[in-house]
Design a protein around this motif. Structure first.
Motif, short mmCIF file in Angstrom:
data_model
loop_
_atom_site.label_atom_id
_atom_site.label_comp_id
_atom_site.label_asym_id
_atom_site.label_seq_id
_atom_site.Cartn_x
_atom_site.Cartn_y
_atom_site.Cartn_z
N LEU A 135 38.43 2.66 54.72
CA LEU A 135 38.40 1.47 55.56
C LEU A 135 39.22 0.39 54.86
O LEU A 135 38.97 0.07 53.70
N ILE A 136 40.22 -0.15 55.56
CA ILE A 136 41.12 -1.15 54.99
C ILE A 136 40.90 -2.46 55.74
O ILE A 136 41.14 -2.55 56.95
N LEU A 137 40.44 -3.49 55.01
CA LEU A 137 40.07 -4.76 55.64
C LEU A 137 40.88 -5.91 55.06
O LEU A 137 40.92 -6.10 53.84
N CYS A 138 41.51 -6.67 55.93
CA CYS A 138 42.35 -7.79 55.55
C CYS A 138 41.68 -9.08 56.00
O CYS A 138 41.44 -9.27 57.20
N TYR A 139 41.36 -9.95 55.07
CA TYR A 139 40.67 -11.22 55.31
C TYR A 139 39.66 -11.11 56.46
O TYR A 139 39.72 -11.83 57.45
N THR A 182 36.13 1.57 50.76
CA THR A 182 36.70 0.37 51.39
C THR A 182 37.64 -0.37 50.46
O THR A 182 37.32 -0.61 49.30
N PHE A 183 38.80 -0.72 51.00
CA PHE A 183 39.75 -1.62 50.35
C PHE A 183 39.70 -2.93 51.12
O PHE A 183 39.95 -2.95 52.33
N VAL A 184 39.36 -4.03 50.43
CA VAL A 184 39.22 -5.32 51.12
C VAL A 184 39.94 -6.39 50.32
O VAL A 184 39.86 -6.41 49.09
N TRP A 185 40.66 -7.25 51.03
CA TRP A 185 41.33 -8.35 50.34
C TRP A 185 41.26 -9.62 51.19
O TRP A 185 41.09 -9.57 52.41
N CYS A 186 41.41 -10.73 50.51
CA CYS A 186 41.46 -12.03 51.18
C CYS A 186 42.27 -12.99 50.32
O CYS A 186 42.61 -12.68 49.18
N GLY A 187 42.56 -14.14 50.88
CA GLY A 187 43.24 -15.20 50.13
C GLY A 187 42.26 -16.28 49.75
O GLY A 187 41.33 -16.59 50.51
N THR A 188 42.45 -16.88 48.60
CA THR A 188 41.53 -17.93 48.15
C THR A 188 41.68 -19.21 48.95
O THR A 188 40.78 -20.05 48.93
N ALA A 189 42.80 -19.37 49.67
CA ALA A 189 43.04 -20.59 50.45
C ALA A 189 42.82 -20.37 51.94
O ALA A 189 43.35 -21.13 52.76
N ASP A 190 42.03 -19.37 52.28
CA ASP A 190 41.77 -19.07 53.69
C ASP A 190 40.96 -20.20 54.32
O ASP A 190 39.82 -20.44 53.94
N HIS A 212 35.17 1.27 46.17
CA HIS A 212 35.88 0.18 46.85
C HIS A 212 36.84 -0.50 45.88
O HIS A 212 36.75 -0.33 44.66
N GLU A 213 37.73 -1.26 46.48
CA GLU A 213 38.67 -2.10 45.72
C GLU A 213 38.71 -3.45 46.42
O GLU A 213 38.91 -3.52 47.63
N PHE A 214 38.48 -4.50 45.66
CA PHE A 214 38.46 -5.86 46.21
C PHE A 214 39.48 -6.71 45.49
O PHE A 214 39.50 -6.76 44.26
N ARG A 215 40.32 -7.39 46.26
CA ARG A 215 41.36 -8.24 45.70
C ARG A 215 41.34 -9.61 46.38
O ARG A 215 41.26 -9.69 47.61
N GLU A 216 41.40 -10.64 45.55
CA GLU A 216 41.58 -12.00 46.05
C GLU A 216 42.95 -12.50 45.59
O GLU A 216 43.28 -12.38 44.41
N PHE A 242 45.09 3.56 47.84
CA PHE A 242 43.63 3.73 47.88
C PHE A 242 43.25 4.79 48.91
O PHE A 242 42.44 5.68 48.63
N TRP A 243 43.84 4.71 50.10
CA TRP A 243 43.58 5.70 51.15
C TRP A 243 43.95 7.09 50.67
O TRP A 243 43.17 8.04 50.83
N ASP A 244 45.14 7.25 50.10
CA ASP A 244 45.56 8.56 49.62
C ASP A 244 44.59 9.14 48.61
O ASP A 244 44.29 10.35 48.63
N SER A 245 44.06 8.32 47.74
CA SER A 245 43.11 8.82 46.74
C SER A 245 41.84 9.31 47.41
O SER A 245 41.24 10.30 46.97
N ARG A 246 41.41 8.64 48.49
CA ARG A 246 40.21 9.09 49.20
C ARG A 246 40.48 10.36 49.98
O ARG A 246 39.61 11.24 50.10
N ARG A 247 41.67 10.50 50.53
CA ARG A 247 42.04 11.72 51.25
C ARG A 247 42.05 12.91 50.30
O ARG A 247 41.59 14.00 50.65
N GLU A 248 42.56 12.71 49.11
CA GLU A 248 42.60 13.80 48.13
C GLU A 248 41.19 14.26 47.78
O GLU A 248 40.92 15.46 47.68
N GLU A 249 40.27 13.30 47.63
CA GLU A 249 38.89 13.66 47.32
C GLU A 249 38.22 14.35 48.50
O GLU A 249 37.45 15.29 48.32
N ALA A 250 38.53 13.88 49.72
CA ALA A 250 37.91 14.47 50.91
C ALA A 250 38.48 15.85 51.22
O ALA A 250 37.80 16.68 51.82
N GLY A 251 39.73 16.08 50.79
CA GLY A 251 40.41 17.34 51.13
C GLY A 251 39.87 18.51 50.39
O GLY A 251 40.05 19.65 50.81
#
Length: 251
Positions: A135-139, A182-190, A212-216, A242-251
């Motif tokens: 799951l890839i989530l942007c702000y 889940t990969f999720v990111w946001c901006g600090t000035a949102d 998961h991976e979280f980036r601000e 991130f997605w590719d790494s999960r596909r490799e594990e699921a495969g």
């Protein structure tokens, strides 16, 4: 916005308010993994010009099929209509897997802003369709409580939703160990969706042991799409890894 961007935004707003699915296929005779994309728009429009087409084209360039989901918005957005539209899209995509040359081993689901809430709430529910490998989530809008994006909440739940509905659609309360990586990111000035939404989701993922991976990204505001020239530039490629790494594990 440039004038052409304004025209594309207007086209998104005035498009027919009903379910639709737009395909971005590579058409090279080979099977490829695929991404399902839910643009944002506060559940009042589907901003495909910003968070649909640009993502799909970038994913095509990296060797992936992509699909942009047009879900019901504005007066037709009452829960569970958008979630039902996303389920319909996943069903349709899997039903055409051979025709469209899709590798069904571990698709990814992408959502930005209110589209992030749609994608994440979809994953928090039990539905008779395959869940994504990533799951890839942007702000994203995450909660329906005090720190919500109020326009999204009103479009989805109405002006005076019942407390149990608020809780049900607050994704941070619905995360379990079975939630998709889940990969999720946001901006600090949102200034549109409080970054606390992404932080509370990251906390819930960590508490439940969900990969998961979280980036601000410092100084980044809302609605920046692929983020060229900003501190978040390159987020899409990181999400794909991130997605590719999960596909490799699921495969």
């Amino acid at each position: 916005m440039t004038f052409s961007e304004i025209l594309r935004a207007a086209a998104d707003f005035w498009r027919p308010n009903r379910y639709g699915l737009k395909k971005y296929l590579l058409n090279d005779g080979r099977r490829h993994p695929f991404a399902v994309i839910c643009p944002g728009g506060g559940y009042s429009m589907v901003c495909s010009f910003l968070e649909g087409l640009p993502y799909a084209k970038a994913l095509n360039a990296l060797g992936y099929h992509a699909f942009v989901v047009y879900y019901r918005v504005r007066g037709k957005a009452r829960y569970p209509a958008p979630q039902e539209d996303l389920e319909r899209a996943v069903r349709e995509i899997f039903a055409h897997a051979d025709e469209w040359m899709l590798d069904t081993n571990g698709y990814s689901l992408w959502g930005s802003s209110a589209g992030g809430h749609l994608a994440a709430s979809f994953c928090a529910e039990s539905r008779p369709v395959p869940k994504p490998a990533a799951l890839i989530l942007c702000y994203p809008v995450v909660t329906m409580s005090e720190l919500t994006h109020w326009g999204s909440r009103e479009s989805l739940l109405g002006k005076s939703p019942a407390p149990e509905l608020i809780s049900r659609l607050s994704v941070e309360t619905r995360v379990t160990p079975d939630f998709p990586p889940t990969f999720v990111w946001c901006g600090t000035a949102d200034r549109t969706v409080d970054p606390a939404n992404s932080r509370m989701l990251a906390d819930a993922l960590a508490a439940n042991g969900v990969p998961h991976e979280f980036r601000e990204h410092p100084g980044v505001d809302h609605g920046v799409g692929v983020g060229r020239g900003l501190a978040c530039e390159g987020w899409l490629e990181k999400a794909v890894r991130f997605w590719d790494s999960r596909r490799e594990e699921a495969g």
